[in-house]
Design a protein around this motif. Sequence first.
Motif, mmCIF file in Angstrom:
data_model
loop_
_atom_site.group_PDB
_atom_site.id
_atom_site.type_symbol
_atom_site.label_atom_id
_atom_site.label_comp_id
_atom_site.label_asym_id
_atom_site.label_seq_id
_atom_site.Cartn_x
_atom_site.Cartn_y
_atom_site.Cartn_z
ATOM 1 N N CYS A 1 0.854 -1.183 0.000
ATOM 2 C CA CYS A 1 0.000 0.000 0.000
ATOM 3 C C CYS A 1 0.892 1.236 0.000
ATOM 4 C CB CYS A 1 -0.903 0.050 1.232
ATOM 5 S SG CYS A 1 -2.174 -1.224 1.263
ATOM 6 N N MET A 2 0.526 2.195 -0.826
ATOM 7 C CA MET A 2 1.233 3.462 -0.849
ATOM 8 C C MET A 2 0.225 4.587 -0.821
ATOM 9 S SD MET A 2 4.419 2.904 -3.469
ATOM 10 C CE MET A 2 5.289 4.327 -2.789
ATOM 11 N N ALA A 3 0.630 5.702 -0.244
ATOM 12 C CA ALA A 3 -0.319 6.796 -0.067
ATOM 13 C C ALA A 3 0.389 8.139 -0.069
ATOM 14 C CB ALA A 3 -1.071 6.624 1.245
ATOM 15 N N TRP A 4 -0.402 9.154 -0.311
ATOM 16 C CA TRP A 4 0.031 10.537 -0.154
ATOM 17 C C TRP A 4 -0.709 11.153 1.022
ATOM 18 C CZ3 TRP A 4 4.008 12.752 -2.600
ATOM 19 C CH2 TRP A 4 4.448 12.198 -3.803
ATOM 20 N N PHE A 5 0.041 11.842 1.853
ATOM 21 C CA PHE A 5 -0.511 12.622 2.952
ATOM 22 C C PHE A 5 -0.030 14.057 2.788
ATOM 23 C CE2 PHE A 5 -2.284 9.426 5.817
ATOM 24 C CZ PHE A 5 -1.755 8.273 5.274
ATOM 25 N N ARG A 6 -0.683 14.967 3.474
ATOM 26 C CA ARG A 6 -0.197 16.329 3.487
ATOM 27 C C ARG A 6 -0.392 16.932 4.870
ATOM 28 N NH1 ARG A 6 -4.659 19.680 -0.195
ATOM 29 N NH2 ARG A 6 -6.374 19.612 1.310
ATOM 30 N N GLN A 7 0.441 17.907 5.154
ATOM 31 C CA GLN A 7 0.367 18.578 6.453
ATOM 32 C C GLN A 7 0.654 20.046 6.268
ATOM 33 O OE1 GLN A 7 2.712 16.732 9.511
ATOM 34 N NE2 GLN A 7 1.667 17.860 11.133
ATOM 35 N N TYR B 1 3.801 17.709 1.360
ATOM 36 C CA TYR B 1 3.188 16.476 0.896
ATOM 37 C C TYR B 1 4.166 15.321 1.127
ATOM 38 C CZ TYR B 1 -0.718 18.966 -1.107
ATOM 39 O OH TYR B 1 -1.861 19.723 -1.264
ATOM 40 N N TYR B 2 3.653 14.276 1.766
ATOM 41 C CA TYR B 2 4.466 13.126 2.130
ATOM 42 C C TYR B 2 3.986 11.872 1.412
ATOM 43 C CZ TYR B 2 5.986 15.983 6.080
ATOM 44 O OH TYR B 2 6.500 16.985 6.868
ATOM 45 N N CYS B 3 4.941 11.053 1.016
ATOM 46 C CA CYS B 3 4.668 9.728 0.485
ATOM 47 C C CYS B 3 4.869 8.721 1.616
ATOM 48 C CB CYS B 3 5.626 9.450 -0.666
ATOM 49 S SG CYS B 3 5.528 7.810 -1.379
ATOM 50 N N ALA B 4 3.986 7.745 1.696
ATOM 51 C CA ALA B 4 4.079 6.723 2.732
ATOM 52 C C ALA B 4 3.861 5.358 2.111
ATOM 53 C CB ALA B 4 3.061 6.984 3.832
ATOM 54 N N GLY C 1 -2.906 18.830 11.332
ATOM 55 C CA GLY C 1 -2.330 17.500 11.454
ATOM 56 C C GLY C 1 -2.143 16.878 10.087
ATOM 57 N N ARG C 2 -1.571 15.678 10.056
ATOM 58 C CA ARG C 2 -1.307 15.005 8.787
ATOM 59 C C ARG C 2 -2.619 14.432 8.237
ATOM 60 N NH1 ARG C 2 4.429 12.209 8.150
ATOM 61 N NH2 ARG C 2 4.881 14.303 8.935
ATOM 62 N N GLU C 3 -2.910 14.805 7.000
ATOM 63 C CA GLU C 3 -4.185 14.455 6.363
ATOM 64 C C GLU C 3 -3.956 13.497 5.207
ATOM 65 O OE1 GLU C 3 -7.736 16.863 3.939
ATOM 66 O OE2 GLU C 3 -5.727 17.714 4.094
ATOM 67 N N GLY C 4 -4.717 12.420 5.158
ATOM 68 C CA GLY C 4 -4.627 11.502 4.041
ATOM 69 C C GLY C 4 -5.221 12.111 2.790
ATOM 70 N N VAL C 5 -4.518 12.011 1.663
ATOM 71 C CA VAL C 5 -4.976 12.582 0.398
ATOM 72 C C VAL C 5 -5.500 11.481 -0.524
ATOM 73 C CG1 VAL C 5 -4.267 13.828 -1.682
ATOM 74 C CG2 VAL C 5 -3.372 14.517 0.570
ATOM 75 N N ALA C 6 -4.679 10.462 -0.752
ATOM 76 C CA ALA C 6 -5.054 9.375 -1.648
ATOM 77 C C ALA C 6 -4.138 8.189 -1.388
ATOM 78 C CB ALA C 6 -4.940 9.806 -3.111
ATOM 79 N N CYS C 7 -4.634 6.997 -1.696
ATOM 80 C CA CYS C 7 -3.818 5.802 -1.529
ATOM 81 C C CYS C 7 -4.110 4.830 -2.661
ATOM 82 C CB CYS C 7 -4.048 5.146 -0.184
ATOM 83 S SG CYS C 7 -5.728 4.570 0.069
#
Length: 123
Positions: free
Chosen positions: A30-36, A90-93, A41-47
């Motif tokens: 699973c991979m996702a983008w978050f942003r803060q 924007y963070y990748c996880a 706080g850190r918000e999920g954008v898409a996965c």
Amino acid sequence: QVQVVESGGASVQAGGSLRLSCAASGYTHCMAWFRQGPTEGREGVACIAADGTTKYADSLQGRVSISLDNVEKTLYLQINNLTPGDTAMYYCAAKPSWIPGAQRLQPQPYNYWGQGTQVTVSS
């Protein structure tokens, strides 16, 4: 060991578009983008999961698109019609195993994070 490195952040005018990239090494399920933002706080954008299933934050549905190039092992996030409210790091996880659908836009399940790429939108 999984490593993810983001790129593509920039300063843009409202109404513009950006494509963010995340180069991954190692197996990811699973991979996702978050942003803060600066005060949020850190918000999920898409996965996206290994089977191609995607999930988007309701507030961003229709303006963002997540995709994965399995050959290049690169995750992308296309953001259209940018507004100043999109200004954030924007963070990748990534996680090398399955995450229940209801949790895929929450930060806690993800093991591996990049350093982030800054998006700044001016009006």
